[in-house]
Write a protein that holds these residues in place. Structure first.
Motif, PDB file in Angstrom:
ATOM      1  N   CYS A  24     -19.513 -11.392 122.243  1.00  0.00           N
ATOM      2  CA  CYS A  24     -20.746 -12.066 122.658  1.00  0.00           C
ATOM      3  C   CYS A  24     -21.402 -11.384 123.866  1.00  0.00           C
ATOM      4  CB  CYS A  24     -20.471 -13.531 122.955  1.00  0.00           C
ATOM      5  SG  CYS A  24     -19.051 -13.804 124.015  1.00  0.00           S
ATOM      6  N   GLU A  49     -25.241 -13.026 122.785  1.00  0.00           N
ATOM      7  CA  GLU A  49     -25.291 -14.207 121.927  1.00  0.00           C
ATOM      8  C   GLU A  49     -24.510 -15.344 122.570  1.00  0.00           C
ATOM      9  OE1 GLU A  49     -21.979 -14.028 118.570  1.00  0.00           O
ATOM     10  OE2 GLU A  49     -23.227 -12.251 118.524  1.00  0.00           O
ATOM     11  N   ARG A  50     -24.855 -16.541 122.179  1.00  0.00           N
ATOM     12  CA  ARG A  50     -24.146 -17.726 122.659  1.00  0.00           C
ATOM     13  C   ARG A  50     -22.898 -17.916 121.807  1.00  0.00           C
ATOM     14  NH1 ARG A  50     -27.284 -20.829 126.373  1.00  0.00           N
ATOM     15  NH2 ARG A  50     -25.372 -22.007 126.400  1.00  0.00           N
ATOM     16  N   SER A 107     -25.958 -18.516 130.411  1.00  0.00           N
ATOM     17  CA  SER A 107     -27.379 -18.447 130.076  1.00  0.00           C
ATOM     18  C   SER A 107     -27.640 -17.236 129.183  1.00  0.00           C
ATOM     19  CB  SER A 107     -28.228 -18.364 131.356  1.00  0.00           C
ATOM     20  OG  SER A 107     -27.941 -17.181 132.076  1.00  0.00           O
ATOM     21  N   GLU A 108     -28.723 -17.317 128.433  1.00  0.00           N
ATOM     22  CA  GLU A 108     -29.078 -16.224 127.530  1.00  0.00           C
ATOM     23  C   GLU A 108     -29.420 -14.946 128.276  1.00  0.00           C
ATOM     24  OE1 GLU A 108     -32.112 -17.514 124.844  1.00  0.00           O
ATOM     25  OE2 GLU A 108     -30.850 -19.082 123.989  1.00  0.00           O
ATOM     26  N   ASP A 109     -29.861 -15.067 129.544  1.00  0.00           N
ATOM     27  CA  ASP A 109     -30.241 -13.896 130.330  1.00  0.00           C
ATOM     28  C   ASP A 109     -29.131 -13.428 131.277  1.00  0.00           C
ATOM     29  OD1 ASP A 109     -30.350 -16.055 132.086  1.00  0.00           O
ATOM     30  OD2 ASP A 109     -32.196 -15.402 133.060  1.00  0.00           O
TER      31      ASP A 109
END
Length: 129
Positions: A24, A49-50, A107-109
């Motif tokens: 991920c 990715e989460r 977080s995605e970032d």
């Protein structure tokens, strides 16, 4: 006397690659491993990715030093003896050798710097009590 060599790594010297412990995340090597003959490693880790449910409870048995510094975004950890910790931009965490921990969410970032010694180490999956 030292067995280290000079290492300079610019941001565009090495691309992010999916060659680390977790699928991920992607990792950008900073050249410290080669410059210290495997005694240390430093890389920037970026979320790609989460992962529902987090990484899973684990520990790193070979680690003598592990530092995490959040560059961007946030990451939520669980540490044995501490509980949950939310690390945000500017948070620095020193993870002691063999500490039981989990990465619960991010977080995605997310981007973080990780420095370890030795450079190569494994991850032992653990069962929850």
């Amino acid at each position: 006397m030292t067995d280290q060599t000079l290492s300079v790594a610019h941001a565009d010297d090495n691309a992010f690659e999916a060659d680390g412990l977790r699928p991920c995340f992607v990792y950008r090597d900073l050249g410290i491993n080669a410059a210290t003959n495997g005694r240390y490693h430093a890389h920037v880790i970026k979320a790609v990715e989460r992962q529902d449910g987090g990484i899973g409870l684990h520990r790193h048995n070979e680690i003598e030093f592990q530092m995490v510094y959040i560059l961007k975004g946030w990451m939520r950890f669980w540490y044995e003896g501490k509980g949950e910790v939310v690390a945000t931009e500017g948070t620095c965490i020193l993870q002691p050798p063999k500490v039981r921990h989990d990465v619960l969410d991010w977080s995605e970032d997310l981007e973080l710097l990780e420095v370890t010694s030795p450079a190569d180490f494994g991850s032992e999956a653990l069962a929850r009590d």
